[in-house]
Design an enzyme around this catalytic site. Structure first.
Site: not given
Ligand code: IVH
Length: 514
Positions: A50, A53-54, A99-100, A130, A132, A134, A153, A190, A242, A306, A330, A424, A427, A440, A446
Protein backbone atom coordinates in the site's frame (compact mmCIF):
# COMPACT_ATOMS: atom_id res chain seq x y z
CA UNK A 1 10.15 3.95 -17.07
CA UNK A 2 7.91 1.14 -15.93
CA UNK A 3 5.78 1.38 -12.82
CA UNK A 4 4.17 -2.00 -13.30
CA UNK A 5 6.92 -4.31 -12.13
CA UNK A 6 9.01 -3.55 -9.03
CA UNK A 7 8.49 0.17 -9.49
CA UNK A 8 11.05 2.71 -8.31
CA UNK A 9 9.66 5.32 -5.95
CA UNK A 10 12.59 7.72 -5.72
CA UNK A 11 11.73 10.74 -7.82
CA UNK A 12 13.43 13.90 -9.01
CA UNK A 13 12.11 17.23 -7.84
CA UNK A 14 9.16 18.08 -10.15
CA UNK A 15 10.60 21.55 -10.75
CA UNK A 16 13.59 19.97 -12.44
CA UNK A 17 11.47 18.18 -15.02
CA UNK A 18 10.82 19.46 -18.51
CA UNK A 19 7.25 19.31 -19.69
CA UNK A 20 8.17 16.51 -22.03
CA UNK A 21 9.75 14.46 -19.24
CA UNK A 22 6.75 15.16 -17.01
CA UNK A 23 4.37 13.97 -19.68
CA UNK A 24 6.31 10.72 -20.10
CA UNK A 25 6.38 10.09 -16.38
CA UNK A 26 2.68 10.91 -15.99
CA UNK A 27 1.78 8.47 -18.75
CA UNK A 28 3.91 5.73 -17.23
CA UNK A 29 2.49 6.37 -13.77
CA UNK A 30 -1.09 6.26 -15.00
CA UNK A 31 -0.47 2.94 -16.68
CA UNK A 32 1.37 1.56 -13.71
CA UNK A 33 -1.18 2.62 -11.12
CA UNK A 34 -4.08 1.40 -13.25
CA UNK A 35 -2.33 -1.95 -13.48
CA UNK A 36 -1.89 -2.16 -9.70
CA UNK A 37 -5.51 -1.23 -9.22
CA UNK A 38 -6.43 -4.05 -11.54
CA UNK A 39 -4.25 -6.54 -9.66
CA UNK A 40 -5.75 -5.43 -6.38
CA UNK A 41 -9.44 -5.07 -7.24
CA UNK A 42 -10.00 -7.51 -10.07
CA UNK A 43 -7.36 -10.19 -9.61
CA UNK A 44 -7.18 -9.93 -5.83
CA UNK A 45 -3.44 -10.38 -6.18
CA UNK A 46 -1.59 -7.16 -5.36
CA UNK A 47 2.13 -7.13 -6.14
CA UNK A 48 3.15 -3.94 -4.36
CA UNK A 49 2.59 -2.65 -0.82
CA UNK A 50 0.00 0.00 0.00
CA UNK A 51 2.86 2.34 0.85
CA UNK A 52 4.44 1.94 -2.58
CA UNK A 53 1.05 2.43 -4.22
CA UNK A 54 0.52 5.62 -2.25
CA UNK A 55 3.90 6.94 -3.31
CA UNK A 56 3.12 6.38 -6.97
CA UNK A 57 -0.30 7.96 -6.58
CA UNK A 58 1.07 11.00 -4.77
CA UNK A 59 3.75 11.46 -7.40
CA UNK A 60 1.09 11.48 -10.10
CA UNK A 61 -0.90 14.08 -8.15
CA UNK A 62 2.20 16.17 -7.66
CA UNK A 63 3.00 16.11 -11.38
CA UNK A 64 -0.55 16.97 -12.37
CA UNK A 65 -0.52 19.87 -9.91
CA UNK A 66 2.74 21.18 -11.34
CA UNK A 67 1.59 20.67 -14.94
CA UNK A 68 -2.20 21.20 -14.86
CA UNK A 69 -2.34 21.15 -18.65
CA UNK A 70 -1.38 17.47 -18.49
CA UNK A 71 -4.37 16.48 -16.38
CA UNK A 72 -6.84 14.19 -18.13
CA UNK A 73 -10.36 12.95 -17.54
CA UNK A 74 -9.21 9.36 -17.36
CA UNK A 75 -6.42 9.95 -14.86
CA UNK A 76 -6.57 8.01 -11.63
CA UNK A 77 -6.27 11.24 -9.64
CA UNK A 78 -9.97 11.67 -10.54
CA UNK A 79 -10.69 8.85 -8.10
CA UNK A 80 -10.67 11.29 -5.18
CA UNK A 81 -13.55 13.32 -6.59
CA UNK A 82 -14.11 16.41 -8.72
CA UNK A 83 -15.68 19.82 -7.95
CA UNK A 84 -19.45 19.61 -7.31
CA UNK A 85 -21.90 19.99 -10.20
CA UNK A 86 -25.06 22.12 -10.39
CA UNK A 87 -27.06 19.29 -11.83
CA UNK A 88 -26.61 15.96 -13.58
CA UNK A 89 -26.51 16.14 -17.37
CA UNK A 90 -28.90 13.94 -19.37
CA UNK A 91 -27.24 11.20 -21.40
CA UNK A 92 -28.67 9.06 -24.17
CA UNK A 93 -27.62 5.42 -23.80
CA UNK A 94 -25.60 3.56 -26.45
CA UNK A 95 -28.43 1.04 -26.58
CA UNK A 96 -31.69 0.83 -24.65
CA UNK A 97 -31.12 -0.39 -21.12
CA UNK A 98 -33.88 -2.96 -20.90
CA UNK A 99 -35.33 -4.44 -17.74
CA UNK A 100 -35.89 -8.10 -17.02
CA UNK A 101 -39.04 -10.13 -17.00
CA UNK A 102 -39.30 -11.70 -13.57
CA UNK A 103 -40.53 -15.13 -12.52
CA UNK A 104 -41.24 -16.40 -9.03
CA UNK A 105 -42.53 -19.90 -9.74
CA UNK A 106 -40.78 -22.95 -11.28
CA UNK A 107 -43.57 -23.17 -13.82
CA UNK A 108 -42.76 -19.79 -15.35
CA UNK A 109 -39.12 -20.79 -15.68
CA UNK A 110 -40.00 -24.06 -17.40
CA UNK A 111 -42.19 -22.10 -19.80
CA UNK A 112 -39.29 -19.78 -20.56
CA UNK A 113 -36.99 -22.72 -21.34
CA UNK A 114 -39.65 -24.26 -23.59
CA UNK A 115 -40.14 -20.98 -25.35
CA UNK A 116 -36.42 -20.59 -25.95
CA UNK A 117 -36.02 -24.13 -27.25
CA UNK A 118 -38.98 -23.77 -29.58
CA UNK A 119 -37.85 -20.45 -30.97
CA UNK A 120 -34.18 -21.21 -31.38
CA UNK A 121 -35.11 -24.58 -32.86
CA UNK A 122 -32.54 -26.25 -30.63
CA UNK A 123 -32.74 -28.66 -27.71
CA UNK A 124 -29.11 -27.94 -26.90
CA UNK A 125 -29.29 -24.38 -25.72
CA UNK A 126 -26.59 -22.96 -23.48
CA UNK A 127 -27.64 -20.59 -20.72
CA UNK A 128 -25.45 -18.31 -18.68
CA UNK A 129 -26.73 -17.95 -15.16
CA UNK A 130 -25.74 -15.08 -12.87
CA UNK A 131 -26.76 -13.73 -9.49
CA UNK A 132 -29.26 -10.88 -9.70
CA UNK A 133 -27.55 -8.06 -7.85
CA UNK A 134 -29.77 -5.81 -5.83
CA UNK A 135 -27.94 -2.59 -6.57
CA UNK A 136 -27.98 0.37 -8.93
CA UNK A 137 -27.73 -0.27 -12.66
CA UNK A 138 -25.31 1.83 -14.72
CA UNK A 139 -23.85 2.16 -18.21
CA UNK A 140 -20.11 2.73 -18.57
CA UNK A 141 -18.51 3.62 -21.89
CA UNK A 142 -14.90 3.08 -22.97
CA UNK A 143 -13.41 4.38 -26.19
CA UNK A 144 -10.12 2.83 -27.26
CA UNK A 145 -9.88 1.45 -23.76
CA UNK A 146 -10.31 4.83 -22.05
CA UNK A 147 -13.18 5.67 -19.74
CA UNK A 148 -15.47 8.15 -21.49
CA UNK A 149 -18.55 8.47 -19.32
CA UNK A 150 -21.01 6.58 -17.17
CA UNK A 151 -24.73 7.07 -16.70
CA UNK A 152 -27.68 5.98 -14.59
CA UNK A 153 -30.35 3.83 -16.22
CA UNK A 154 -33.01 6.55 -16.02
CA UNK A 155 -35.97 5.60 -18.20
CA UNK A 156 -33.87 3.08 -20.14
CA UNK A 157 -33.31 5.36 -23.11
CA UNK A 158 -31.84 8.37 -21.35
CA UNK A 159 -30.03 8.44 -18.04
CA UNK A 160 -27.98 10.95 -16.09
CA UNK A 161 -24.25 11.51 -16.43
CA UNK A 162 -22.67 10.30 -13.20
CA UNK A 163 -19.10 10.04 -14.56
CA UNK A 164 -17.47 11.94 -11.69
CA UNK A 165 -19.17 9.70 -9.15
CA UNK A 166 -18.38 6.48 -10.97
CA UNK A 167 -14.73 7.44 -11.35
CA UNK A 168 -14.31 7.45 -7.58
CA UNK A 169 -15.13 3.73 -7.37
CA UNK A 170 -11.83 1.94 -6.85
CA UNK A 171 -12.90 -1.17 -8.75
CA UNK A 172 -13.88 0.81 -11.85
CA UNK A 173 -10.99 1.00 -14.35
CA UNK A 174 -10.36 4.30 -16.10
CA UNK A 175 -8.28 2.46 -18.65
CA UNK A 176 -8.81 -1.08 -19.77
CA UNK A 177 -5.93 -3.49 -19.47
CA UNK A 178 -4.30 -5.09 -22.53
CA UNK A 179 -3.81 -3.62 -25.96
CA UNK A 180 -6.45 -5.90 -27.42
CA UNK A 181 -9.63 -3.98 -26.55
CA UNK A 182 -12.70 -2.93 -28.59
CA UNK A 183 -12.58 0.53 -30.15
CA UNK A 184 -15.90 1.16 -28.44
CA UNK A 185 -17.27 -0.74 -25.48
CA UNK A 186 -20.44 0.22 -23.64
CA UNK A 187 -21.02 -2.08 -20.69
CA UNK A 188 -23.74 -2.47 -18.14
CA UNK A 189 -23.05 -3.19 -14.53
CA UNK A 190 -24.37 -2.80 -11.04
CA UNK A 191 -23.05 -0.41 -8.39
CA UNK A 192 -23.55 -1.61 -4.85
CA UNK A 193 -22.32 -1.32 -1.31
CA UNK A 194 -21.04 -4.23 0.72
CA UNK A 195 -23.18 -5.11 3.71
CA UNK A 196 -20.57 -4.14 6.29
CA UNK A 197 -19.92 -0.79 4.66
CA UNK A 198 -23.65 -0.18 4.49
CA UNK A 199 -24.18 -0.93 8.16
CA UNK A 200 -21.25 1.25 9.18
CA UNK A 201 -22.46 4.15 7.05
CA UNK A 202 -25.99 3.90 8.42
CA UNK A 203 -24.66 3.90 11.97
CA UNK A 204 -22.78 7.11 11.23
CA UNK A 205 -25.86 8.66 9.66
CA UNK A 206 -27.95 7.87 12.72
CA UNK A 207 -25.26 9.31 15.00
CA UNK A 208 -25.29 12.51 12.98
CA UNK A 209 -29.08 12.69 13.22
CA UNK A 210 -29.53 11.86 9.52
CA UNK A 211 -32.10 9.49 8.10
CA UNK A 212 -30.59 6.00 7.58
CA UNK A 213 -30.99 4.31 4.18
CA UNK A 214 -33.62 1.54 4.14
CA UNK A 215 -31.39 -0.95 2.30
CA UNK A 216 -28.11 -1.14 0.36
CA UNK A 217 -29.88 -0.59 -2.95
CA UNK A 218 -31.42 2.72 -1.85
CA UNK A 219 -28.06 3.70 -0.44
CA UNK A 220 -26.29 3.00 -3.74
CA UNK A 221 -28.91 4.95 -5.69
CA UNK A 222 -28.84 7.92 -3.33
CA UNK A 223 -25.07 8.08 -3.26
CA UNK A 224 -24.51 7.66 -6.98
CA UNK A 225 -26.86 10.52 -7.87
CA UNK A 226 -25.04 13.04 -5.66
CA UNK A 227 -23.77 16.24 -7.22
CA UNK A 228 -20.61 16.29 -5.13
CA UNK A 229 -18.37 13.38 -6.10
CA UNK A 230 -16.18 13.91 -3.01
CA UNK A 231 -19.15 12.63 -1.02
CA UNK A 232 -19.09 9.49 -3.14
CA UNK A 233 -15.33 9.03 -2.94
CA UNK A 234 -15.45 8.41 0.82
CA UNK A 235 -18.13 5.70 0.53
CA UNK A 236 -17.25 2.03 0.07
CA UNK A 237 -18.90 1.57 -3.32
CA UNK A 238 -18.20 -1.41 -5.53
CA UNK A 239 -19.17 -2.42 -9.07
CA UNK A 240 -19.61 -5.60 -11.12
CA UNK A 241 -20.23 -5.88 -14.86
CA UNK A 242 -22.62 -8.30 -16.53
CA UNK A 243 -23.66 -7.21 -19.99
CA UNK A 244 -22.46 -5.53 -23.18
CA UNK A 245 -24.68 -2.72 -24.43
CA UNK A 246 -22.66 -1.95 -27.53
CA UNK A 247 -19.35 -3.06 -28.98
CA UNK A 248 -17.35 -1.91 -32.02
CA UNK A 249 -14.11 -3.20 -33.42
CA UNK A 250 -14.21 -6.51 -31.60
CA UNK A 251 -15.91 -9.84 -32.19
CA UNK A 252 -17.93 -11.19 -29.32
CA UNK A 253 -20.18 -14.12 -30.14
CA UNK A 254 -21.23 -15.55 -26.80
CA UNK A 255 -22.03 -14.00 -23.46
CA UNK A 256 -19.85 -16.53 -21.66
CA UNK A 257 -16.81 -15.48 -23.70
CA UNK A 258 -17.63 -11.86 -22.95
CA UNK A 259 -17.71 -12.64 -19.24
CA UNK A 260 -14.25 -14.23 -19.58
CA UNK A 261 -12.93 -11.18 -21.42
CA UNK A 262 -14.28 -8.63 -18.92
CA UNK A 263 -11.84 -9.37 -16.07
CA UNK A 264 -8.93 -9.50 -18.49
CA UNK A 265 -9.81 -5.97 -19.50
CA UNK A 266 -10.11 -5.01 -15.85
CA UNK A 267 -13.89 -5.15 -15.60
CA UNK A 268 -14.85 -7.11 -12.51
CA UNK A 269 -17.38 -9.92 -12.86
CA UNK A 270 -19.03 -12.04 -10.21
CA UNK A 271 -17.50 -15.34 -9.21
CA UNK A 272 -20.87 -17.13 -9.23
CA UNK A 273 -21.50 -16.84 -12.98
CA UNK A 274 -22.05 -20.29 -14.53
CA UNK A 275 -23.03 -21.99 -17.78
CA UNK A 276 -25.81 -24.63 -17.89
CA UNK A 277 -27.86 -26.53 -20.44
CA UNK A 278 -30.86 -27.73 -18.48
CA UNK A 279 -33.63 -26.55 -16.22
CA UNK A 280 -32.54 -29.05 -13.56
CA UNK A 281 -29.02 -27.66 -13.36
CA UNK A 282 -30.28 -24.09 -13.25
CA UNK A 283 -32.72 -24.97 -10.45
CA UNK A 284 -29.98 -26.71 -8.46
CA UNK A 285 -27.71 -23.69 -8.86
CA UNK A 286 -30.47 -21.43 -7.63
CA UNK A 287 -31.13 -23.54 -4.54
CA UNK A 288 -27.46 -23.54 -3.67
CA UNK A 289 -27.27 -19.80 -4.07
CA UNK A 290 -30.32 -19.30 -1.83
CA UNK A 291 -28.54 -21.30 0.86
CA UNK A 292 -25.32 -19.34 0.61
CA UNK A 293 -27.08 -16.01 0.19
CA UNK A 294 -26.59 -14.92 3.79
CA UNK A 295 -22.86 -15.52 3.63
CA UNK A 296 -22.42 -13.21 0.67
CA UNK A 297 -21.20 -9.75 1.45
CA UNK A 298 -23.72 -8.14 -0.92
CA UNK A 299 -27.43 -8.45 -1.57
CA UNK A 300 -28.83 -10.58 -4.36
CA UNK A 301 -32.53 -11.09 -4.90
CA UNK A 302 -32.57 -13.84 -7.50
CA UNK A 303 -30.73 -15.27 -10.45
CA UNK A 304 -30.72 -14.13 -14.06
CA UNK A 305 -30.95 -16.75 -16.81
CA UNK A 306 -29.56 -15.54 -20.14
CA UNK A 307 -29.12 -17.12 -23.52
CA UNK A 308 -25.43 -17.55 -24.18
CA UNK A 309 -25.16 -17.21 -27.97
CA UNK A 310 -25.65 -13.67 -29.28
CA UNK A 311 -27.05 -14.86 -32.60
CA UNK A 312 -29.72 -16.83 -30.73
CA UNK A 313 -30.51 -13.76 -28.65
CA UNK A 314 -31.04 -11.79 -31.83
CA UNK A 315 -33.37 -14.44 -33.18
CA UNK A 316 -35.56 -14.16 -30.09
CA UNK A 317 -35.51 -10.37 -29.97
CA UNK A 318 -37.03 -8.09 -27.35
CA UNK A 319 -40.42 -7.00 -26.18
CA UNK A 320 -41.13 -3.34 -25.49
CA UNK A 321 -39.12 -3.15 -22.28
CA UNK A 322 -37.47 -6.53 -21.78
CA UNK A 323 -35.56 -9.11 -23.83
CA UNK A 324 -37.16 -12.46 -24.70
CA UNK A 325 -33.75 -14.10 -24.23
CA UNK A 326 -33.44 -13.50 -20.50
CA UNK A 327 -35.43 -14.12 -17.35
CA UNK A 328 -34.94 -13.12 -13.73
CA UNK A 329 -35.87 -15.92 -11.34
CA UNK A 330 -36.51 -14.16 -8.07
CA UNK A 331 -35.77 -15.61 -4.67
CA UNK A 332 -38.59 -15.98 -2.19
CA UNK A 333 -38.69 -13.11 0.31
CA UNK A 334 -36.41 -13.30 3.32
CA UNK A 335 -37.76 -14.55 6.63
CA UNK A 336 -36.27 -14.45 10.11
CA UNK A 337 -37.40 -15.39 13.57
CA UNK A 338 -37.30 -12.92 16.44
CA UNK A 339 -39.22 -11.99 19.57
CA UNK A 340 -42.16 -9.59 19.59
CA UNK A 341 -41.61 -7.14 22.42
CA UNK A 342 -44.70 -5.01 22.32
CA UNK A 343 -47.70 -4.19 20.16
CA UNK A 344 -48.24 -0.46 19.81
CA UNK A 345 -51.00 1.29 17.94
CA UNK A 346 -50.11 3.91 15.37
CA UNK A 347 -52.49 6.66 14.28
CA UNK A 348 -52.16 7.61 10.61
CA UNK A 349 -52.96 10.72 8.63
CA UNK A 350 -56.59 9.66 8.13
CA UNK A 351 -57.02 8.73 11.78
CA UNK A 352 -56.87 5.02 11.07
CA UNK A 353 -55.37 2.88 13.81
CA UNK A 354 -52.73 0.32 12.81
CA UNK A 355 -51.24 -2.20 15.22
CA UNK A 356 -47.47 -2.31 14.87
CA UNK A 357 -45.15 -4.96 16.31
CA UNK A 358 -42.04 -3.71 18.07
CA UNK A 359 -39.46 -6.45 17.62
CA UNK A 360 -36.19 -7.45 19.08
CA UNK A 361 -34.01 -6.09 16.22
CA UNK A 362 -33.15 -8.78 13.71
CA UNK A 363 -31.16 -8.81 10.47
CA UNK A 364 -33.48 -9.80 7.63
CA UNK A 365 -31.40 -10.10 4.49
CA UNK A 366 -29.03 -7.28 5.35
CA UNK A 367 -31.58 -4.90 6.83
CA UNK A 368 -32.16 -4.50 10.55
CA UNK A 369 -35.84 -4.83 11.26
CA UNK A 370 -37.25 -3.60 14.57
CA UNK A 371 -40.85 -2.79 13.60
CA UNK A 372 -43.32 -4.66 11.45
CA UNK A 373 -46.89 -3.96 10.53
CA UNK A 374 -49.70 -6.16 11.79
CA UNK A 375 -52.22 -4.46 9.46
CA UNK A 376 -55.37 -4.50 11.62
CA UNK A 377 -57.06 -6.08 14.60
CA UNK A 378 -58.43 -9.04 12.65
CA UNK A 379 -54.92 -9.91 11.48
CA UNK A 380 -53.59 -9.83 15.01
CA UNK A 381 -56.44 -12.10 16.15
CA UNK A 382 -55.95 -14.50 13.24
CA UNK A 383 -52.21 -14.76 13.78
CA UNK A 384 -52.76 -14.68 17.54
CA UNK A 385 -49.51 -12.88 18.26
CA UNK A 386 -48.95 -11.39 21.70
CA UNK A 387 -46.09 -9.53 23.37
CA UNK A 388 -43.30 -11.95 24.27
CA UNK A 389 -44.12 -14.39 21.44
CA UNK A 390 -41.58 -15.78 19.04
CA UNK A 391 -42.55 -14.64 15.54
CA UNK A 392 -41.46 -14.99 11.95
CA UNK A 393 -40.81 -11.71 10.13
CA UNK A 394 -40.80 -11.39 6.35
CA UNK A 395 -39.37 -8.68 4.13
CA UNK A 396 -39.97 -8.68 0.39
CA UNK A 397 -37.75 -6.14 -1.35
CA UNK A 398 -38.96 -2.65 -0.68
CA UNK A 399 -42.10 -3.75 1.09
CA UNK A 400 -42.60 -2.85 4.75
CA UNK A 401 -41.67 -5.80 6.97
CA UNK A 402 -44.54 -7.89 8.14
CA UNK A 403 -45.14 -10.37 10.96
CA UNK A 404 -45.93 -13.58 9.11
CA UNK A 405 -46.76 -15.99 11.91
CA UNK A 406 -46.23 -16.99 15.50
CA UNK A 407 -43.77 -19.76 16.31
CA UNK A 408 -45.40 -21.77 19.12
CA UNK A 409 -43.21 -22.49 22.16
CA UNK A 410 -44.14 -25.34 24.45
CA UNK A 411 -44.69 -24.58 28.12
CA UNK A 412 -44.21 -20.86 27.80
CA UNK A 413 -46.58 -18.60 29.72
CA UNK A 414 -48.15 -16.16 27.26
CA UNK A 415 -49.32 -12.60 27.80
CA UNK A 416 -52.89 -11.37 27.34
CA UNK A 417 -54.58 -11.28 23.91
CA UNK A 418 -54.25 -8.01 22.06
CA UNK A 419 -57.23 -5.75 21.60
CA UNK A 420 -57.59 -2.30 20.09
CA UNK A 421 -57.70 0.53 22.61
CA UNK A 422 -61.03 2.24 23.27
CA UNK A 423 -59.40 5.66 23.22
CA UNK A 424 -56.93 7.18 20.76
CA UNK A 425 -53.44 6.45 22.12
CA UNK A 426 -52.32 9.92 21.03
CA UNK A 427 -55.16 12.33 21.91
CA UNK A 428 -57.44 10.21 24.08
CA UNK A 429 -60.56 10.66 21.95
CA UNK A 430 -63.13 7.81 21.93
CA UNK A 431 -62.39 5.46 19.00
CA UNK A 432 -65.02 4.64 16.37
CA UNK A 433 -65.18 1.39 14.41
CA UNK A 434 -65.95 1.19 10.68
CA UNK A 435 -66.04 -2.37 9.39
CA UNK A 436 -62.75 -4.02 10.26
CA UNK A 437 -61.09 -0.66 10.89
CA UNK A 438 -60.79 1.67 13.84
CA UNK A 439 -60.52 5.43 13.63
CA UNK A 440 -59.77 8.37 15.86
CA UNK A 441 -62.47 10.88 14.84
CA UNK A 442 -60.62 13.88 16.25
CA UNK A 443 -59.25 15.01 12.86
CA UNK A 444 -56.48 17.59 12.88
CA UNK A 445 -57.01 18.17 16.60
CA UNK A 446 -55.29 14.80 17.07
CA UNK A 447 -51.53 15.55 16.97
CA UNK A 448 -50.76 12.26 15.19
CA UNK A 449 -53.17 13.09 12.38
CA UNK A 450 -51.88 16.64 12.20
CA UNK A 451 -48.31 15.36 11.82
CA UNK A 452 -49.38 12.88 9.13
CA UNK A 453 -51.28 15.59 7.33
CA UNK A 454 -48.43 18.10 7.40
CA UNK A 455 -45.85 15.54 6.28
CA UNK A 456 -48.11 14.56 3.41
CA UNK A 457 -48.74 18.21 2.51
CA UNK A 458 -45.02 18.98 2.46
CA UNK A 459 -44.07 15.83 0.55
CA UNK A 460 -42.56 15.82 -2.90
CA UNK A 461 -45.82 14.74 -4.55
CA UNK A 462 -47.67 17.65 -2.96
CA UNK A 463 -46.19 21.06 -2.01
CA UNK A 464 -42.61 19.77 -2.04
CA UNK A 465 -41.39 21.87 0.89
CA UNK A 466 -37.72 21.04 1.04
CA UNK A 467 -36.23 20.30 4.46
CA UNK A 468 -39.63 19.81 6.10
CA UNK A 469 -39.54 16.16 7.08
CA UNK A 470 -41.30 14.13 9.73
CA UNK A 471 -38.80 14.99 12.46
CA UNK A 472 -39.26 18.74 12.06
CA UNK A 473 -43.04 18.43 11.69
CA UNK A 474 -43.20 16.41 14.89
CA UNK A 475 -41.22 18.89 16.92
CA UNK A 476 -43.36 21.77 15.60
CA UNK A 477 -46.56 19.95 16.51
CA UNK A 478 -45.21 18.91 19.91
CA UNK A 479 -44.21 22.45 20.78
CA UNK A 480 -47.63 23.61 19.56
CA UNK A 481 -46.17 25.97 16.99
CA UNK A 482 -48.68 24.78 14.40
CA UNK A 483 -52.15 23.40 14.89
CA UNK A 484 -53.37 23.45 11.30
CA UNK A 485 -52.08 23.91 7.74
CA UNK A 486 -52.58 27.67 7.73
CA UNK A 487 -50.30 28.03 10.75
CA UNK A 488 -47.39 26.98 8.54
CA UNK A 489 -47.67 30.26 6.68
CA UNK A 490 -47.69 32.28 9.89
CA UNK A 491 -44.37 30.85 11.10
CA UNK A 492 -41.53 33.32 11.65
CA UNK A 493 -37.81 32.62 11.29
CA UNK A 494 -37.36 33.45 15.01
CA UNK A 495 -39.78 30.67 15.96
CA UNK A 496 -38.16 28.09 13.71
CA UNK A 497 -34.74 28.80 15.24
CA UNK A 498 -36.15 27.69 18.59
CA UNK A 499 -36.61 24.14 17.30
CA UNK A 500 -33.96 21.61 18.12
CA UNK A 501 -31.38 21.22 15.37
CA UNK A 502 -32.06 24.59 13.78
CA UNK A 503 -29.77 27.60 13.48
CA UNK A 504 -30.27 30.91 11.72
CA UNK A 505 -29.29 29.67 8.26
CA UNK A 506 -31.36 26.48 8.32
CA UNK A 507 -34.33 28.33 9.81
CA UNK A 508 -34.19 30.92 7.01
CA UNK A 509 -33.97 28.16 4.44
CA UNK A 510 -37.04 26.41 5.78
CA UNK A 511 -38.92 29.71 5.99
CA UNK A 512 -38.07 30.36 2.33
CA UNK A 513 -39.06 26.86 1.33
CA UNK A 514 -42.47 27.25 2.98
S1 IVH B 1 -29.00 -8.13 -17.36
C1 IVH B 1 -31.63 -6.94 -20.70
N1 IVH B 1 -27.84 -9.22 -15.31
O1 IVH B 1 -31.86 -6.33 -12.63
C2 IVH B 1 -30.87 -7.50 -19.61
N2 IVH B 1 -29.36 -7.44 -14.91
O2 IVH B 1 -34.72 -5.29 -14.44
C3 IVH B 1 -30.20 -6.46 -18.86
N3 IVH B 1 -29.60 -6.84 -12.57
O3 IVH B 1 -32.22 -3.10 -13.36
C4 IVH B 1 -30.00 -6.75 -17.49
N4 IVH B 1 -28.20 -8.33 -11.78
O4 IVH B 1 -29.87 -3.66 -13.03
C5 IVH B 1 -28.71 -8.29 -15.72
N5 IVH B 1 -26.73 -10.27 -13.58
C6 IVH B 1 -27.58 -9.34 -14.01
C7 IVH B 1 -28.23 -8.47 -13.12
C8 IVH B 1 -29.13 -7.53 -13.62
C9 IVH B 1 -29.02 -7.35 -11.47
C10 IVH B 1 -30.60 -5.78 -12.52
C11 IVH B 1 -30.53 -4.75 -13.57
C12 IVH B 1 -31.95 -4.37 -13.84
C13 IVH B 1 -32.73 -5.35 -13.09
C14 IVH B 1 -33.71 -6.06 -13.98
Amino acid sequence: MDFKHSPKTKFKDVRKLSKKAARRQIEALREGIEYHNYLYYVQNKPEISDATYDKLFRRLQELEDAFPELRSRDSLTQKVGAPPLDKLKKMKHSAIMLSLNAALEDEEVRKFIDFVERNTGSKQVTYVVEPKFDGFSVEVVYEKGRFMYGATRGDGETGEDISNNLKTISALPLRLQQADVPSLLAVRGEVFMHRKGFQKMNKQRIERGEEPFANPRNAAAGIMRQLDSKKVADKPMDIVFYEVLKVEGYDLSTHWDTLQKFPRWGLKTDEHNRKFMSYADIAAYRSKLIDSRDHLDYEIDGIVIKLDAYDQREKLGTRQRSPRWALAWKFPPKKEVTRLQEIVVQVGRTGMLTPVALLQPVDVGGVTVSRATLHNEDEVRKKDVRPGDKVQVIRAGDVIPEVLQRIPEKGRQRKKKFSMPGKCPVCGTEIVKEGAYYFCPNGLSCPAQLVGHLVHYASRQAMNIEGFGEKTVKSMVNSEMVSDLADLYRLQVEEIIELQGFAEKSAKQLYQAI
